[in-house]
Motif scaffolding. Structure first.
Motif, PDB file in Angstrom:
ATOM      1  N   ILE A 193      35.442  31.375 -22.775  1.00 14.55           N
ATOM      2  CA  ILE A 193      36.353  32.213 -21.984  1.00 14.55           C
ATOM      3  C   ILE A 193      36.702  33.527 -22.677  1.00 14.55           C
ATOM      4  O   ILE A 193      37.443  34.337 -22.120  1.00 14.55           O
ATOM      5  CB  ILE A 193      37.662  31.456 -21.643  1.00 14.55           C
ATOM      6  N   MET A 194      36.172  33.760 -23.878  1.00 17.79           N
ATOM      7  CA  MET A 194      36.528  34.972 -24.613  1.00 17.79           C
ATOM      8  C   MET A 194      36.097  36.242 -23.883  1.00 17.79           C
ATOM      9  O   MET A 194      36.870  37.203 -23.786  1.00 17.79           O
ATOM     10  CB  MET A 194      35.910  34.935 -26.017  1.00 17.79           C
ATOM     11  N   LEU A 195      34.882  36.269 -23.386  1.00 17.58           N
ATOM     12  CA  LEU A 195      34.399  37.472 -22.696  1.00 17.58           C
ATOM     13  C   LEU A 195      35.153  37.746 -21.399  1.00 17.58           C
ATOM     14  O   LEU A 195      35.568  38.891 -21.147  1.00 17.58           O
ATOM     15  CB  LEU A 195      32.898  37.373 -22.442  1.00 17.58           C
ATOM     16  N   PRO A 196      35.375  36.749 -20.522  1.00 19.26           N
ATOM     17  CA  PRO A 196      36.181  37.020 -19.330  1.00 19.26           C
ATOM     18  C   PRO A 196      37.598  37.490 -19.654  1.00 19.26           C
ATOM     19  O   PRO A 196      38.134  38.371 -18.976  1.00 19.26           O
ATOM     20  CB  PRO A 196      36.197  35.670 -18.602  1.00 19.26           C
ATOM     21  N   LEU A 197      38.190  36.922 -20.705  1.00 15.85           N
ATOM     22  CA  LEU A 197      39.529  37.361 -21.102  1.00 15.85           C
ATOM     23  C   LEU A 197      39.511  38.819 -21.553  1.00 15.85           C
ATOM     24  O   LEU A 197      40.388  39.611 -21.177  1.00 15.85           O
ATOM     25  CB  LEU A 197      40.067  36.468 -22.227  1.00 15.85           C
TER      26      LEU A 197
END
Length: 488
Positions: A193-197
């Protein structure tokens, strides 16, 4: 999906870059193999855990490997544990070393392949790939951390495609990444979820795109719960953060970088700031600061400085960022398309690759002196009559070797099990107090341990305490001692 078509006129440069990078990786891994770092304590524990799962036919929920069988336990890498156990028991330690080496190389080579089409200057791209690739594989060792980097690399590609096209189909990959990483390396499930965040704050996106990202984040978190331990896996990343007992049991990767490697921390800050400045000059301050690239670098830099082990994630992102600089830089040296140049490039790359492969193969069976010493100590313990399941006093590193040999240690590397989370017994606090004071005989009495395997240099006071309490050496060299209670 990724549109990684590389033009035919770049074929010589592509082969040359690939062979040189692969050679660098093989040489680096050879060095790590000679140091024993392709079969470290974590790999030893994973073999023991995999054996237990195979023998019992289910995943454990309480610790099956140490003497603390009442403590809650999550086998967060259970597929890897099963695989390395089969490899180790079928083909030996060399096969496990080879598996982790291949895993490390796949992660780096994927980033190289992912960024090569975007590089205008192929020489610079090759140099960047070699430098970052060597540092990454040198740091990875025998752990599933390469999967975390691979997850981030795939996420990066998906996010770039989504921002460019606004095609929501590219977001469908994130829930699957959540399932993938939660089952293969549960403690690092947030990688999915790091990239979407980070992209939520990207200035190129409108409210509809951000809403789609928010839904994607929720779906990815939900998908990460599709693992044998469910919601419990999602709490794993927080079980090794903030414990004050880590410092007493020598786990440097869980400490702040400035307290362990201050020079490396400064270098990491500098190389993280450079691409942000570069992009600010090319694209403008606002577009650069409010971009998913900058958000990812900033977030992972903060996490790295807070906990050293997160540096690997940042290095993977920086390899992508520095490699994609290359499309902005005009190539100053182009590879000639003449047959002679192609033959020379091909010859050099093949010779270099053969050298790296031979060197790597020759080191796959190498074992460092510390591992040899520990193995001899546990072998002496078995020859003395100790059977599988015998309790033995150990510090962290010897504990995993004890589990590999079928014994039940006092400690091993699984900090999340022993740090007293969720109201359980804080074994780390107890161990830290005993190891720092040297009063190990009391621990042996409390747990009924009649054997101890400890390293000289860091446990000298405790070793002396055990000897004065009636423990006699069964095995001893200049690195390790195996002690046995004289009344046994």
């Amino acid at each position: 999906m990724f549109c990684l078509n590389i033009k035919s006129q770049h074929t010589p440069a592509r082969y040359f870059s690939f062979c040189i990078l692969l050679t660098v990786l093989l040489v680096t891994l050879s060095i790590r193999s000679l140091q024993g770092e392709l079969f470290i304590t974590d790999a030893q524990y994973m073999v023991a855990a995999g054996r237990w799962i195979i023998a019992n036919g289910h995943l454990p929920t309480t610790d099956p490997l140490s003497i603390h069988s009442e403590l809650t336990y999550i086998c967060q890498q259970y597929p890897i544990c099963i695989l390395v156990a089969v490899l180790y028991d079928t083909f030996g330690e060399m096969s496990v070393r080879l598996f982790f080496a291949l895993l490390d190389m796949v992660a780096v080579l994927f980033i190289w392949y992912q960024t090569f089409p975007k590089a205008g200057n192929r020489i610079l791209h090759c140099a960047v790939s070699c430098v970052f690739g060597a540092v990454i594989v040198y740091s990875l060792r025998s752990t599933p951390r390469a999967l975390d980097i691979l997850c981030l690399a795939v996420s990066w590609e998906l996010m770039e495609k989504y921002i460019e096209s606004r095609d929501i189909r590219f977001l469908f990959g994130f829930p699957f990444l959540g399932i993938f990483i939660a089952n293969l390396h549960g403690a690092l499930w947030p990688c999915a979820i790091m990239l979407p965040l980070a992209a939520l704050l990207d200035s190129k996106l409108d409210s509809n795109a951000r809403a789609a990202l928010a839904v994607t984040i929720l779906l990815t978190i939900a998908s990460a719960m599709l693992n044998p331990y469910g919601l419990d896996v999602l709490s794993l990343p927080f079980k090794t953060i903030g414990t004050s007992d880590v410092a007493t049991v020598a786990v440097p990767e869980l400490k702040p970088m400035f307290s362990i490697v201050p020079v490396e921390a400064v270098i990491l800050i500098v190389i993280s700031v450079m691409p942000v400045i570069f992009h600010a000059k090319c694209l403008g301050f606002k577009k650069t600061v409010f971009s998913f690239e900058t958000m990812m670098i900033s977030g992972l830099l903060f996490l790295s400085l807070m906990t050293w082990r997160n540096e690997l994630l940042l290095l993977g992102i920086l390899m992508i960022v520095y490699s994609t600089w290359c499309w902005k830089l005009e190539p100053k040296c182009k590879v000639s398309s003449k047959m002679l140049s192609r033959i020379v490039l091909f010859s050099i790359s093949v010779v270099a690759l053969e050298f790296g492969a031979v060197l790597f193969y020759s080191t796959l069976s190498a074992t460092d002196q510390k591992s040899i010493s520990l193995e001899r100590a546990f072998q002496a313990m078995r020859e003395d009559g100790a059977v599988s399941g015998t309790a033995v006093l150990t510090d962290i590193d010897p504990g995993c070797r004890a589990e590999l040999n079928g014994f039940k240690p006092y400690l091993d590397t699984r900090i999340e099990v022993f740090n007293g989370q969720n109201g359980q017994k804080n074994v780390l606090a107890e161990a830290g107090k005993a190891l720092s004071s040297g009063s190990l005989s009391a621990i042996c009495d409390d747990y009924g341990m009649d054997y101890a395997v400890l390293n000289y240099g860091i446990n000298d006071v405790g070793i002396q305490d055990l000897k004065e309490s009636g423990f006699k050496p069964v095995y001893s060299d200049n690195l390790t001692v195996c002690l046995k209670r004289s009344t046994v």
